[in-house]
Design an enzyme around this catalytic site. Structure first.
Site, PDB file in Angstrom:
ATOM      1  N   ARG A   1      -2.409   5.157  28.287  1.00  0.00           N
ATOM      2  CA  ARG A   1      -2.998   6.681  28.660  1.00  0.00           C
ATOM      3  C   ARG A   1      -4.205   6.975  27.546  1.00  0.00           C
ATOM      4  O   ARG A   1      -5.034   8.125  27.966  1.00  0.00           O
ATOM      5  CB  ARG A   1      -1.789   7.593  28.454  1.00  0.00           C
ATOM      6  CG  ARG A   1      -0.792   7.410  29.420  1.00  0.00           C
ATOM      7  CD  ARG A   1       0.553   8.246  28.824  1.00  0.00           C
ATOM      8  NE  ARG A   1       0.222   9.529  28.033  1.00  0.00           N
ATOM      9  CZ  ARG A   1       0.240  10.711  28.796  1.00  0.00           C
ATOM     10  NH1 ARG A   1       0.301  10.927  30.060  1.00  0.00           N
ATOM     11  NH2 ARG A   1      -0.309  11.838  27.922  1.00  0.00           N
TER      12      ARG A   1
ATOM     13  N   CYS B   1     -16.118  29.339  -4.398  1.00  0.00           N
ATOM     14  CA  CYS B   1     -14.797  28.637  -4.347  1.00  0.00           C
ATOM     15  C   CYS B   1     -13.854  29.044  -5.105  1.00  0.00           C
ATOM     16  O   CYS B   1     -13.946  29.008  -6.332  1.00  0.00           O
ATOM     17  CB  CYS B   1     -15.187  27.155  -4.238  1.00  0.00           C
ATOM     18  SG  CYS B   1     -13.709  25.995  -4.240  1.00  0.00           S
TER      19      CYS B   1
ATOM     20  N   CYS C   1     -13.267  25.852  -7.776  1.00  0.00           N
ATOM     21  CA  CYS C   1     -14.170  25.090  -8.691  1.00  0.00           C
ATOM     22  C   CYS C   1     -14.071  25.832 -10.006  1.00  0.00           C
ATOM     23  O   CYS C   1     -13.489  26.713 -10.360  1.00  0.00           O
ATOM     24  CB  CYS C   1     -15.629  25.691  -8.245  1.00  0.00           C
ATOM     25  SG  CYS C   1     -16.036  24.611  -6.801  1.00  0.00           S
TER      26      CYS C   1
ATOM     27  N   ASP D   1      -1.522  30.997  -5.535  1.00  0.00           N
ATOM     28  CA  ASP D   1      -1.883  32.452  -5.719  1.00  0.00           C
ATOM     29  C   ASP D   1      -1.064  33.253  -4.158  1.00  0.00           C
ATOM     30  O   ASP D   1      -1.040  34.117  -4.008  1.00  0.00           O
ATOM     31  CB  ASP D   1      -3.334  33.062  -5.690  1.00  0.00           C
ATOM     32  CG  ASP D   1      -3.674  32.454  -6.837  1.00  0.00           C
ATOM     33  OD1 ASP D   1      -3.111  32.784  -8.014  1.00  0.00           O
ATOM     34  OD2 ASP D   1      -4.976  31.822  -6.895  1.00  0.00           O
TER      35      ASP D   1
ATOM     36  N   HIS E   1     -16.618  20.016  -6.172  1.00  0.00           N
ATOM     37  CA  HIS E   1     -16.374  20.866  -4.715  1.00  0.00           C
ATOM     38  C   HIS E   1     -16.685  19.855  -3.608  1.00  0.00           C
ATOM     39  O   HIS E   1     -15.995  19.924  -2.728  1.00  0.00           O
ATOM     40  CB  HIS E   1     -17.268  21.839  -4.679  1.00  0.00           C
ATOM     41  CG  HIS E   1     -17.081  22.695  -3.655  1.00  0.00           C
ATOM     42  ND1 HIS E   1     -15.843  23.474  -3.387  1.00  0.00           N
ATOM     43  CD2 HIS E   1     -17.544  22.795  -2.200  1.00  0.00           C
ATOM     44  CE1 HIS E   1     -15.847  24.214  -2.150  1.00  0.00           C
ATOM     45  NE2 HIS E   1     -16.697  23.967  -1.592  1.00  0.00           N
TER      46      HIS E   1
ATOM     47  N   ASN F   1      -3.241  18.649   3.052  1.00  0.00           N
ATOM     48  CA  ASN F   1      -3.725  18.670   4.376  1.00  0.00           C
ATOM     49  C   ASN F   1      -5.467  18.545   4.154  1.00  0.00           C
ATOM     50  O   ASN F   1      -5.861  19.164   3.379  1.00  0.00           O
ATOM     51  CB  ASN F   1      -3.667  20.145   4.737  1.00  0.00           C
ATOM     52  CG  ASN F   1      -2.154  20.455   5.042  1.00  0.00           C
ATOM     53  OD1 ASN F   1      -1.313  19.605   5.064  1.00  0.00           O
ATOM     54  ND2 ASN F   1      -1.818  21.596   4.762  1.00  0.00           N
TER      55      ASN F   1
ATOM     56  N   GLY G   1      -6.436  22.980   9.560  1.00  0.00           N
ATOM     57  CA  GLY G   1      -6.269  24.203   9.161  1.00  0.00           C
ATOM     58  C   GLY G   1      -6.565  24.411   7.500  1.00  0.00           C
ATOM     59  O   GLY G   1      -6.283  25.398   7.046  1.00  0.00           O
TER      60      GLY G   1
ATOM     61  N   SER H   1      -8.880  25.542   4.882  1.00  0.00           N
ATOM     62  CA  SER H   1     -10.291  26.388   5.008  1.00  0.00           C
ATOM     63  C   SER H   1     -11.093  26.190   3.947  1.00  0.00           C
ATOM     64  O   SER H   1     -12.352  26.397   3.908  1.00  0.00           O
ATOM     65  CB  SER H   1      -9.548  28.021   4.775  1.00  0.00           C
ATOM     66  OG  SER H   1      -8.704  27.997   3.912  1.00  0.00           O
TER      67      SER H   1
ATOM     68  N   HIS I   1     -12.722  22.016  -1.039  1.00  0.00           N
ATOM     69  CA  HIS I   1     -12.370  21.419  -2.306  1.00  0.00           C
ATOM     70  C   HIS I   1     -11.100  20.560  -2.423  1.00  0.00           C
ATOM     71  O   HIS I   1     -10.149  21.023  -2.103  1.00  0.00           O
ATOM     72  CB  HIS I   1     -12.155  22.595  -3.322  1.00  0.00           C
ATOM     73  CG  HIS I   1     -12.639  22.410  -4.855  1.00  0.00           C
ATOM     74  ND1 HIS I   1     -13.428  22.751  -5.530  1.00  0.00           N
ATOM     75  CD2 HIS I   1     -11.904  21.262  -5.681  1.00  0.00           C
ATOM     76  CE1 HIS I   1     -13.457  22.283  -6.785  1.00  0.00           C
ATOM     77  NE2 HIS I   1     -12.543  21.303  -6.716  1.00  0.00           N
TER      78      HIS I   1
ATOM     79  N   HIS J   1      -8.045  19.066  -2.792  1.00  0.00           N
ATOM     80  CA  HIS J   1      -6.868  19.442  -3.707  1.00  0.00           C
ATOM     81  C   HIS J   1      -5.654  19.104  -2.719  1.00  0.00           C
ATOM     82  O   HIS J   1      -5.720  18.710  -1.512  1.00  0.00           O
ATOM     83  CB  HIS J   1      -6.957  20.840  -3.796  1.00  0.00           C
ATOM     84  CG  HIS J   1      -6.851  21.719  -2.401  1.00  0.00           C
ATOM     85  ND1 HIS J   1      -7.787  21.776  -1.695  1.00  0.00           N
ATOM     86  CD2 HIS J   1      -5.636  22.493  -1.964  1.00  0.00           C
ATOM     87  CE1 HIS J   1      -7.502  22.687  -0.670  1.00  0.00           C
ATOM     88  NE2 HIS J   1      -6.031  22.956  -0.717  1.00  0.00           N
TER      89      HIS J   1
ATOM     90  N   GLN K   1      -1.091  20.185  -2.536  1.00  0.00           N
ATOM     91  CA  GLN K   1      -0.328  21.186  -2.761  1.00  0.00           C
ATOM     92  C   GLN K   1       1.106  20.697  -3.044  1.00  0.00           C
ATOM     93  O   GLN K   1       1.544  19.451  -2.655  1.00  0.00           O
ATOM     94  CB  GLN K   1      -0.165  22.263  -1.472  1.00  0.00           C
ATOM     95  CG  GLN K   1      -1.422  22.800  -1.088  1.00  0.00           C
ATOM     96  CD  GLN K   1      -1.177  23.800  -0.035  1.00  0.00           C
ATOM     97  OE1 GLN K   1      -0.406  25.014  -0.141  1.00  0.00           O
ATOM     98  NE2 GLN K   1      -1.649  23.582   0.923  1.00  0.00           N
TER      99      GLN K   1
ATOM    100  N   HIS L   1       6.725  10.743   0.389  1.00  0.00           N
ATOM    101  CA  HIS L   1       8.224  10.889   0.518  1.00  0.00           C
ATOM    102  C   HIS L   1       8.882  10.737  -0.748  1.00  0.00           C
ATOM    103  O   HIS L   1       9.088   9.378  -0.956  1.00  0.00           O
ATOM    104  CB  HIS L   1       8.510  10.390   1.716  1.00  0.00           C
ATOM    105  CG  HIS L   1       8.231  10.941   2.963  1.00  0.00           C
ATOM    106  ND1 HIS L   1       8.544  10.613   4.494  1.00  0.00           N
ATOM    107  CD2 HIS L   1       7.637  12.278   3.133  1.00  0.00           C
ATOM    108  CE1 HIS L   1       8.224  11.696   5.054  1.00  0.00           C
ATOM    109  NE2 HIS L   1       7.534  12.346   4.458  1.00  0.00           N
TER     110      HIS L   1
ATOM    111  N   LYS M   1      -4.981  14.639  18.833  1.00  0.00           N
ATOM    112  CA  LYS M   1      -3.541  14.485  19.325  1.00  0.00           C
ATOM    113  C   LYS M   1      -3.103  15.765  19.524  1.00  0.00           C
ATOM    114  O   LYS M   1      -2.354  16.319  18.611  1.00  0.00           O
ATOM    115  CB  LYS M   1      -2.749  13.575  18.479  1.00  0.00           C
ATOM    116  CG  LYS M   1      -1.279  13.287  18.919  1.00  0.00           C
ATOM    117  CD  LYS M   1      -1.033  12.898  20.127  1.00  0.00           C
ATOM    118  CE  LYS M   1       0.658  13.220  20.450  1.00  0.00           C
ATOM    119  NZ  LYS M   1       0.951  12.826  21.622  1.00  0.00           N
TER     120      LYS M   1
ATOM    121  N   GLU N   1       6.574  16.893  22.508  1.00  0.00           N
ATOM    122  CA  GLU N   1       6.546  16.712  21.120  1.00  0.00           C
ATOM    123  C   GLU N   1       7.206  18.165  20.846  1.00  0.00           C
ATOM    124  O   GLU N   1       8.089  18.208  19.919  1.00  0.00           O
ATOM    125  CB  GLU N   1       5.359  16.613  20.338  1.00  0.00           C
ATOM    126  CG  GLU N   1       4.751  15.405  20.493  1.00  0.00           C
ATOM    127  CD  GLU N   1       3.853  15.208  21.748  1.00  0.00           C
ATOM    128  OE1 GLU N   1       3.596  16.089  22.348  1.00  0.00           O
ATOM    129  OE2 GLU N   1       3.435  14.075  22.144  1.00  0.00           O
TER     130      GLU N   1
HETATM  131 ZN   LIG Z   1       8.869   8.725   4.965  1.00  0.00          ZN
HETATM  132 ZN   LIG Z   2     -14.685  24.160  -5.239  1.00  0.00          ZN
END
Ligand SMILES: [Zn+2]
Ligand SMILES: [Zn+2]
Length: 342
Positions: free
Chosen positions: A21, A45, A48, A71, A108, A148, A154, A156, A159, A161, A163, A276, A305, A311
């Site tokens: 496909r 930023c 920074c 924050d 940055h 991410n 997503g 924004s 810089h 980083h 989480q 993980h 995708k 899904e």
């Molecule tokens: Zn895993």
């Molecule tokens: Zn920055």
């Protein structure tokens, strides 16, 4: 042609692989790639060095990594202490925990793929320390470290980083992995992830690169076109259990994979990366094998995708690509970043 279902032993679900496909005609939207050159320092930023964040706090003039409490935290020990619901099928509990941000570099304009190996090692040590520190908190049952990367997932702020969500609950996929690893050991006396590594090595086609103690492969049961697992060859329940040699080897393989990703289409490659690691709820997780999962959302340079009927509606992935073919693509790419090639 690969047209079959494959079992995902860590998630306990079937993946439909329908590789024929991939080249079906597409008249929908494609993803635009940002081609703007970022400045090394951006006065607007929040990440920074020296800048003021929304909380009013000023970032230090940091030189390597910088860790701070998010924050816009999704979990916090300041979250309302909601009482349990009684006589109801509905349940609730307080959204307690600690959310943090880790800036990889004061620059940055860089990404993880462009950091020096020594800088990646420094970051791995920060992750080790964060896992131990946050995991030691009696109310924190799991530490999820993730990045991410890219606007299509997503992000924004470009810089570099990641989480950290250190939570009073265990994230679903980790809970499932921990459960199936325990059951596999009880049934067979073997560690599930070691069985996966052995099967991947026997086949060999999906191994992308490896050194003495760390390996990167596209799993047989990959859900995304360019899904990659990076793992130490020895079983460790979490990153902090790795030796210094293993940590250096991990930085080496991570860097190779990140550069290959960027080299694939000569652009910063978007992904969701998740570490993980075993839960920190006080139970024993000797059969849990720490690994890093990359879930890249693109299947072609400008094509996402899309998660849709199978899904989202049904809960199983439909993969349009063959992991054997995609692993071959990544394997043959150079490990010198395209921005440094002439
Ligand atoms: Zn895993
Ligand atoms: Zn920055």
């Amino acid at each position: 042609m690969v047209w079959e279902q494959r079992w995902h032993p860590l998630r306990e679900e079937w993946i439909i692989v329908a590789a024929h496909r991939q080249d079906r005609p597409w008249i929908g939207d494609t993803v635009r790639q940002p081609q703007t050159q970022l400045p090394p320092y951006d006065p607007n930023c929040y990440f920074c060095p020296g800048n003021i964040r929304v909380s009013g706090e000023q970032n230090p003039d940091y030189k390597q990594t910088f860790v701070f409490d998010n924050d816009h935290a999704c979990v916090s020990f300041d979250a309302p202490n909601v009482p349990e619901l009684t006589d109801s099928i509905y349940k609730r509990k307080p959204a307690r925990g600690i959310a943090r941000v880790v800036c990889y570099s004061p620059r940055h304009d860089l990404t993880l793929a462009e950091l020096e190996t020594s800088e990646i090692i420094t970051l791995l040590k920060v992750w080790q320390q964060q896992y131990l520190e946050l995991g030691a908190h009696p109310e924190i049952n799991h530490v999820l470290i993730f990045e991410n990367k890219g606007e299509v997932v997503g992000v924004s702020n470009p810089h570099p980083h990641c989480q950290i969500y250190a939570t009073n609950f265990i994230f679903k996929y980790i809970e499932t992995e921990a459960r199936v690893c325990e059951r596999h050991f009880a049934d067979t006396g073997r560690i599930l992830f070691q069985d996966i590594l052995r099967t991947e090595k026997e086949d060999g086609r999906r191994i992308i690169c490896e050194n003495e103690t760390v390996i990167a492969f596209m799993p047989y049961f990959a859900r995304y076109a360019y899904e990659v697992f990076v793992a130490p060859k020895k079983t460790h329940p979490h990153l902090a259990a790795l030796s210094n040699d293993e940590l250096n080897d991990l930085a080496d393989i991570l860097q190779q994979i990140l550069i290959k990703f960027d080299n694939l289409w000569q652009m910063p490659f978007p992904y969701v990366m998740a570490l993980h690691q075993a839960p920190t709820d006080g139970e024993k997780y000797d059969n849990f094998h720490f690994h890093i999962e990359f879930h890249p959302p693109l299947r072609k340079p400008n094509l996402l995708k899309y998660l849709a009927g199978p899904e989202i509606g049904g809960g199983n992935f439909l993969s349009d690509t063959s992991p054997e073919e995609k692993a071959k693509e990544l394997k043959r790419l150079p490990t010198l970043h395209y921005k440094l090639q002439n």
